[in-house]
Design a protein around this motif. Structure first.
Motif, PDB file in Angstrom:
ATOM      1  N   LEU A 188      58.076  62.477 -32.092  1.00 51.87           N
ATOM      2  CA  LEU A 188      57.533  62.391 -30.770  1.00 51.87           C
ATOM      3  C   LEU A 188      58.054  63.519 -30.149  1.00 51.87           C
ATOM      4  N   MET A 189      59.216  64.206 -30.006  1.00 55.63           N
ATOM      5  CA  MET A 189      59.568  65.347 -29.101  1.00 55.63           C
ATOM      6  C   MET A 189      58.738  66.605 -29.576  1.00 55.63           C
ATOM      7  N   ALA A 190      58.672  66.513 -30.957  1.00 52.34           N
ATOM      8  CA  ALA A 190      58.012  67.912 -31.353  1.00 52.34           C
ATOM      9  C   ALA A 190      56.636  67.842 -30.837  1.00 52.34           C
ATOM     10  N   LEU A 191      55.964  66.699 -31.069  1.00 53.18           N
ATOM     11  CA  LEU A 191      54.282  66.604 -30.766  1.00 53.18           C
ATOM     12  C   LEU A 191      54.170  66.692 -29.305  1.00 53.18           C
ATOM     13  N   VAL A 192      55.016  66.423 -28.240  1.00 51.42           N
ATOM     14  CA  VAL A 192      54.674  66.475 -26.873  1.00 51.42           C
ATOM     15  C   VAL A 192      55.169  67.944 -26.531  1.00 51.42           C
ATOM     16  N   ILE A 193      56.112  68.578 -27.112  1.00 51.02           N
ATOM     17  CA  ILE A 193      56.377  70.069 -26.846  1.00 51.02           C
ATOM     18  C   ILE A 193      55.246  70.983 -27.277  1.00 51.02           C
ATOM     19  N   ILE A 194      54.602  70.654 -28.643  1.00 48.34           N
ATOM     20  CA  ILE A 194      53.689  71.580 -29.152  1.00 48.34           C
ATOM     21  C   ILE A 194      52.148  71.357 -28.433  1.00 48.34           C
ATOM     22  N   GLY A 195      52.148  69.965 -28.010  1.00 55.09           N
ATOM     23  CA  GLY A 195      51.108  69.664 -27.254  1.00 55.09           C
ATOM     24  C   GLY A 195      50.804  70.331 -25.965  1.00 55.09           C
ATOM     25  N   ASP A 196      51.790  70.386 -25.284  1.00 58.46           N
ATOM     26  CA  ASP A 196      51.781  71.130 -24.077  1.00 58.46           C
ATOM     27  C   ASP A 196      51.666  72.903 -24.202  1.00 58.46           C
ATOM     28  N   LEU A 197      52.192  73.430 -25.287  1.00 62.04           N
ATOM     29  CA  LEU A 197      51.890  74.630 -25.614  1.00 62.04           C
ATOM     30  C   LEU A 197      50.428  74.905 -25.721  1.00 62.04           C
ATOM     31  N   LEU A 198      49.706  73.765 -26.473  1.00 60.35           N
ATOM     32  CA  LEU A 198      48.123  73.974 -26.677  1.00 60.35           C
ATOM     33  C   LEU A 198      47.507  73.869 -25.634  1.00 60.35           C
ATOM     34  N   VAL A 199      48.079  72.890 -24.631  1.00 58.20           N
ATOM     35  CA  VAL A 199      47.273  72.925 -23.331  1.00 58.20           C
ATOM     36  C   VAL A 199      47.362  73.852 -22.440  1.00 58.20           C
TER      37      VAL A 199
END
Length: 432
Positions: A188-199
């Motif tokens: 979960l933590m890795a996904l929200v961090i990578i997700g915001d980089l993509l955004v």
């Protein structure tokens, strides 16, 4: 339960006293000083009440901020809320520094590829759903109604890019609060961090296309330069900070919590002025330290746990006070429709694309992805400043969505962690 009820009654008495104390405000200091003092006092107390009721402390901070903010009791004026931006930057930097110490190379090797694939699927599906819905609402949204079709498509894409974003700040704060540990929490933590980089990357591209659709021309060099500076510049500055921290920790070895608070404050302020991402700066610093010296990473983790509680209480209480409840009245129906569609898109993406080897990811991961906070606020404000003709109206719509997500997201994130079985037993009581 009895203790929680007593604390709740005491909190109500405290709020009543504060609401009646407004007559003394003129002689008690500036609005910012009063706002900080009142929010800190009430936030810490409300956090205990929330925990006693089986809710995240963070929810208590947010709700008490709403109560004393401009739209309910009105004790804290808008000027006081705006003056707390400094605290917000500090809290985000501290939280990101702790999160960085969790990003070890071993974790990235274990889940990096799977997280990146799922992140692309969740962001892609959510973007398409919100983009289609926003464009379909063109006749009903004042800022889209008079635009040409290409312009409306570009603005819909810009708005949907912001709407996709998650909240690493809320997720990491809940993980710290509950001491959750395990494969689900790491994912979960890795996904929200990578997700915001993509955004962040997608937002820069969408902003460039929107400028071009309004006759501003598409400057690819400027576009890529801006994205590259924010991403890679933040990482480089973070690495420099990490070296400074390691030198201090090995040479001075005293007052580490105070040193970290000061350094994170400087990183937040300096990063903002240099158009860097304070979150990414601190994240990179924490990750480098944890991978170079594991013991130093643990010391930082413990130091921030000691010093961070007042800052986090003040940060989230200020976030609650800053929620613009009146925006729910003006753009409420459209915002609530997009909130519902975003939630369904995230739920569907996780159910359909999450790795099958861990059933918890398909069942509970979506709940941890609902929150929105700092990054979304920042991008919404950037839309308003960059496109003054329609940006302020887009910002109101996005802030209305953030308000809804802030009120339910922390509760859902904690439920996801509790359902995954990775919260420590004493923290999980009464959560599910």
């Amino acid at each position: 339960m009895k203790g929680a009820v007593i604390r709740l009654l005491l909190l109500m008495v405290l709020l009543a006293i504060i609401s009646r104390a407004q007559v003394l405000r003129a002689d008690s200091g500036t609005p910012v000083m009063l706002a900080a003092g009142a929010l800190l006092l009430c936030g810490l107390f409300a956090g205990k009440v929330a925990k006693g009721l089986g809710l995240p402390r963070l929810t208590g901070y947010l709700l008490v901020g709403v109560a004393v903010g401009p739209y309910v009791l009105g004790f804290i004026p808008n000027a006081g809320v705006k003056g707390l931006e400094l605290v917000k930057g500090l809290a985000v930097s501290l939280i990101a520094l702790v999160a960085g110490t969790e990003l070890r190379l071993g974790l990235i090797r274990r889940v990096g590829a799977r997280v990146a694939l799922l992140c692309a699927a969740v962001c892609g599906v959510t973007f398409l759903v919100c983009f289609g819905a926003t464009f379909a609402l063109k006749p009903f949204l004042p800022f889209l109604a008079d635009m040409t079709v290409p312009q409306a498509l570009a603005v819909s894409a810009l708005l949907s890019t912001v709407v996709v974003s998650f909240s690493p700040t809320v997720t990491i704060a809940i993980v710290q609060e509950t001491s959750a540990r395990g494969a689900f929490t790491e994912f979960l933590m890795a996904l929200v961090i990578i997700g915001d980089l993509l955004v962040m990357v997608a937002f820069a591209l969408a902003a460039g296309l929107t400028k071009a659709s309004f006759g501003g021309g598409l400057d690819v060099t400027e576009l890529l330069g801006g994205v590259g500076w924010e991403l890679f510049g933040s990482v480089v500055v973070g690495l420099v900070l990490a070296v400074g921290m390691l030198i201090y920790m090995r040479g001075v070895k005293r007052e580490l919590p105070l040193f970290l608070v000061g350094l994170c404050f400087a990183a937040a302020e300096g990063g903002t002025r240099l158009h860097l991402s304070p979150l990414l700066v601190s994240l990179a610093a924490g990750a480098l330290i944890a991978n170079l010296d594991e013991h130093a990473g643990e010391r930082i983790h413990n130091a921030i746990q000691q010093a961070g509680l007042p800052v986090f209480a003040l940060f989230f209480a200020a976030a609650g006070a800053g929620l613009k409840l009146d925006s729910l009245l003006t753009v409420g129906p459209a915002a609530m429709l997009l909130v519902a569609l975003r939630g369904v898109a995230i739920w569907f993406s996780c159910r359909r694309f999450a790795p099958a080897d861990d059933p918890r990811l398909k069942r509970y991961l979506w709940m941890g992805l609902i929150s929105q906070a700092g990054v979304t606020f920042g991008l919404a404000a950037l839309v308003s400043r960059t496109f003054p003709t329609f940006g302020p109206q887009v910002e109101v719509l996005i802030v209305a969505m953030i308000t809804a997500h802030e009120l339910v997201g922390p509760v859902l994130t904690r439920r996801a962690l509790a359902a995954s079985g990775e919260i420590r037993a004493d923290d999980a009581q009464g959560t599910a």
